[in-house]
Design a protein around this motif. Structure first.
Motif, PDB file in Angstrom:
ATOM      1  N   LEU A 136       5.560   2.804   3.740  1.00  0.00           N
ATOM      2  CA  LEU A 136       6.640   2.174   2.800  1.00  0.00           C
ATOM      3  C   LEU A 136       8.265   2.034   3.556  1.00  0.00           C
ATOM      4  CD1 LEU A 136       5.835   4.467   0.401  1.00  0.00           C
ATOM      5  CD2 LEU A 136       5.532   1.950   0.301  1.00  0.00           C
ATOM      6  N   VAL A 149      -0.279   7.730 -10.894  1.00  0.00           N
ATOM      7  CA  VAL A 149       0.574   6.417 -10.665  1.00  0.00           C
ATOM      8  C   VAL A 149       1.632   6.236  -9.717  1.00  0.00           C
ATOM      9  CG1 VAL A 149       2.952   6.777 -11.982  1.00  0.00           C
ATOM     10  CG2 VAL A 149       1.454   4.321 -12.242  1.00  0.00           C
ATOM     11  N   MET A 182      12.505   3.820  -0.566  1.00  0.00           N
ATOM     12  CA  MET A 182      11.641   4.925  -0.399  1.00  0.00           C
ATOM     13  C   MET A 182      11.260   5.623   0.133  1.00  0.00           C
ATOM     14  SD  MET A 182      10.586   4.363  -4.090  1.00  0.00           S
ATOM     15  CE  MET A 182       8.472   4.708  -3.740  1.00  0.00           C
ATOM     16  N   PHE A 192       7.762   1.724  -9.065  1.00  0.00           N
ATOM     17  CA  PHE A 192       6.268   1.346  -8.306  1.00  0.00           C
ATOM     18  C   PHE A 192       5.683   0.347  -9.288  1.00  0.00           C
ATOM     19  CE2 PHE A 192       6.065   4.873 -12.706  1.00  0.00           C
ATOM     20  CZ  PHE A 192       5.422   3.815 -13.099  1.00  0.00           C
ATOM     21  N   HIS A 239      12.800   8.801   0.601  1.00  0.00           N
ATOM     22  CA  HIS A 239      12.812   9.821  -1.180  1.00  0.00           C
ATOM     23  C   HIS A 239      11.616   9.610  -1.289  1.00  0.00           C
ATOM     24  CE1 HIS A 239      13.473  10.019  -5.401  1.00  0.00           C
ATOM     25  NE2 HIS A 239      12.263   9.506  -5.387  1.00  0.00           N
ATOM     26  N   LEU A 240      10.404   9.603  -1.267  1.00  0.00           N
ATOM     27  CA  LEU A 240       8.603  10.034  -0.441  1.00  0.00           C
ATOM     28  C   LEU A 240       8.816  11.131   0.056  1.00  0.00           C
ATOM     29  CD1 LEU A 240       7.176   7.258  -2.453  1.00  0.00           C
ATOM     30  CD2 LEU A 240       7.481   9.110  -4.120  1.00  0.00           C
ATOM     31  N   ALA A 241       9.390  10.696   1.056  1.00  0.00           N
ATOM     32  CA  ALA A 241       9.083  11.861   2.684  1.00  0.00           C
ATOM     33  C   ALA A 241       9.879  13.314   2.473  1.00  0.00           C
ATOM     34  CB  ALA A 241       9.076  11.684   3.803  1.00  0.00           C
ATOM     35  N   MET A 243       0.998  -0.657   0.184  1.00  0.00           N
ATOM     36  CA  MET A 243       0.414  -0.111  -0.154  1.00  0.00           C
ATOM     37  C   MET A 243       0.857   0.994   0.133  1.00  0.00           C
ATOM     38  SD  MET A 243      -1.260  -0.511   3.877  1.00  0.00           S
ATOM     39  CE  MET A 243      -1.260  -1.968   4.195  1.00  0.00           C
ATOM     40  N   ALA A 244      -0.115   2.464   0.047  1.00  0.00           N
ATOM     41  CA  ALA A 244       1.099   3.966  -0.497  1.00  0.00           C
ATOM     42  C   ALA A 244       0.493   4.693   0.877  1.00  0.00           C
ATOM     43  CB  ALA A 244       0.218   4.104  -1.555  1.00  0.00           C
ATOM     44  N   ARG A 245       0.753   4.391   2.689  1.00  0.00           N
ATOM     45  CA  ARG A 245       0.564   4.736   3.499  1.00  0.00           C
ATOM     46  C   ARG A 245       2.217   5.040   3.090  1.00  0.00           C
ATOM     47  NH1 ARG A 245      -3.298   1.318   4.734  1.00  0.00           N
ATOM     48  NH2 ARG A 245      -4.960   2.645   5.721  1.00  0.00           N
ATOM     49  N   LEU A 246       2.843   5.981   3.595  1.00  0.00           N
ATOM     50  CA  LEU A 246       4.142   6.595   3.355  1.00  0.00           C
ATOM     51  C   LEU A 246       4.860   6.403   4.311  1.00  0.00           C
ATOM     52  CD1 LEU A 246       5.820   8.119   2.495  1.00  0.00           C
ATOM     53  CD2 LEU A 246       5.519  10.504   3.346  1.00  0.00           C
ATOM     54  N   THR A 247       4.473   5.875   5.601  1.00  0.00           N
ATOM     55  CA  THR A 247       4.690   5.254   7.326  1.00  0.00           C
ATOM     56  C   THR A 247       4.956   4.410   7.558  1.00  0.00           C
ATOM     57  OG1 THR A 247       2.284   5.030   8.047  1.00  0.00           O
ATOM     58  CG2 THR A 247       4.093   7.350   8.742  1.00  0.00           C
TER      59      THR A 247
END
Lengths: 153, 247
Positions: free
Chosen positions: A7, A153, A11, A83, A14-16, A1-5
């Motif tokens: 990942l 995406v 990654m 992704f 990178h996203l945070a 899933m894409a919950r930032l916490t």
């Protein structure tokens, strides 16, 4: 899933740490009921017709996808490797739900499906998309679109 | 994505969007957004599940009828089974790459390419069958054979043929890598001896068990050592996923 916490690294960092733009204004445009709206999909998945140019670089350009496009016509050349693409390989609607949009129009949940849809390549700098978005707005108005469904995406 | 919503709305186009990273959307504050708890790459949740996809798209479109914003709503459900990472190892045949063969005439690169060639021969029938069953392939520009040739030529310092659409070696390598992964997944889709893997299991297999994954790491390493900036970018970011970079 894409919950930032949830990942895993690298990654998560990178996203945070990705810089996100902020805006002083809060634009808000209203329209008719959904059942009378004409809807266009705007994707950032780096999608385009098979015979079109692949995405390259971070220039914020977009590709045009006609309403008559089918799964076999559309390919993905987004530059990121980070992704899942296996969902798109199995069913384009998981990224670009044009079949679902046609069904909603047939069921009169929405008014109609736009003649043209569009895809950016989402790794581009958001600032680089601003000028392209201005041109895109003119195209959408010319197609009588009064609802843009933006799909990442 | 959120910035695009802001730009288009400012130009007079009503927008609604799906959000995959809630924290980004909270910062950007686009006019209307529906956060979904799905994997990156699957904004509608699950492939081949039209009913679920319709629920997602209707929830996003319904935000167009809210009276004021910005509005950030949460989709209430996880994606059904099949889009979440699984920890189980994927039970697929591996094509081990051995550099211990008593063939003194071949370099390690040549031996790796030979293993890759043999692996592709095994994969090719399934790839062709998948394309025949579906009537198309997600491969965009490079068939498996063409991908092989691109990596073979690059690793052996031979020129790669280019054209108007694919005008640089760096772009050819990136697209060939994407197409090769798509071809391997399509070949797996129709094999009778396995259950279709999720993305996590497929990636673990592709990057850690196949000669193709090993070839792409070799291409990555050669790109990193190149003087060309586009090749360096390929090597640093665009060929091997972050979570497989050190495997």
């Amino acid at each position: 899933m894409a919950r930032l916490t949830t990942l895993p690294e690298p990654m998560h960092s990178h996203l945070a740490d990705l810089p996100c733009p902020t805006f002083d204004t809060r634009p808000w445009v209203t329209g008719p009921p959904l059942s009378r709206r004409r809807v266009a999909i705007i994707s950032t998945a780096g999608l385009h017709r098979r015979e079109d140019r692949p995405f390259e670089g971070m220039t914020g350009d977009y590709r045009v996808i006609p309403r008559t496009c089918t799964a076999k016509d559309l390919v993905m050349t987004h530059i990121s490797t980070n992704f899942d693409r296996t969902g798109f390989v199995q069913d384009w609607n998981v990224v670009f739900p044009l079949d679902r949009l046609h069904e909603l129009a047939a069921g009169q949940t929405i008014g109609s499906v736009a003649q043209f849809h569009y895809s950016f390549m989402g790794a581009a700098d958001p600032g680089a998309m601003e000028q392209a978005a201005g041109r895109l707005a003119g195209l959408l108005k010319g197609d009588a679109v009064d609802a843009a469904l933006l799909v990442p995406v | 994505m959120g910035a695009l919503g802001h730009y288009l709305e400012a130009e007079g186009i009503p927008t609604t969007q799906i959000s995959l990273i809630r924290e980004h959307t909270e910062t950007i504050q686009p006019p209307r957004a529906l956060w979904v708890p799905f994997a990156l790459g699957r904004p509608l949740g699950r492939p081949n599940d039209p009913a679920f996809q319709t629920r997602v798209i209707q929830a996003a479109l319904a935000l167009l009828e809210t009276e004021k914003g910005p509005v950030l709503a949460d989709f209430p459900d996880e994606a059904p089974d099949g889009s979440e990472p699984a920890e189980a190892e994927m039970d697929l045949p591996a094509c081990p790459v051995s550099f211990a063969r008593p063939d003194g005439q071949k370099t390690e690169t040549e031996q790796l390419l030979e293993a890759f060639r043999q692996e592709l021969a095994d994969c090719r029938s399934w790839y062709d069958m998948a394309a025949e069953q579906r009537g198309f392939s997600s491969v965009a520009y490079f068939t498996p054979d063409a991908s092989f040739q691109v990596f073979h030529d690059f690793l052996l310092d031979k020129p790669i043929p280019l054209d108007d659409n694919i005008a640089s070696t760096a772009l050819a390598l990136r697209l060939a890598a994407q197409d090769l992964k798509a071809a391997y997944f399509e070949s797996v889709m129709v094999r009778p001896d396995i259950t279709l893997p999720d993305d996590t299991a497929f990636n673990r297999w592709f990057w850690q068990k196949t000669a193709a994954g090993e070839v792409l790491r070799a291409v990555r390493d050669k790109c990193r050592a190149a003087d060309d900036a586009a090749l360096k970018l390929n090597g640093d970011l665009l060929l091997v996923p972050m979570d497989q970079a050190s495997a």
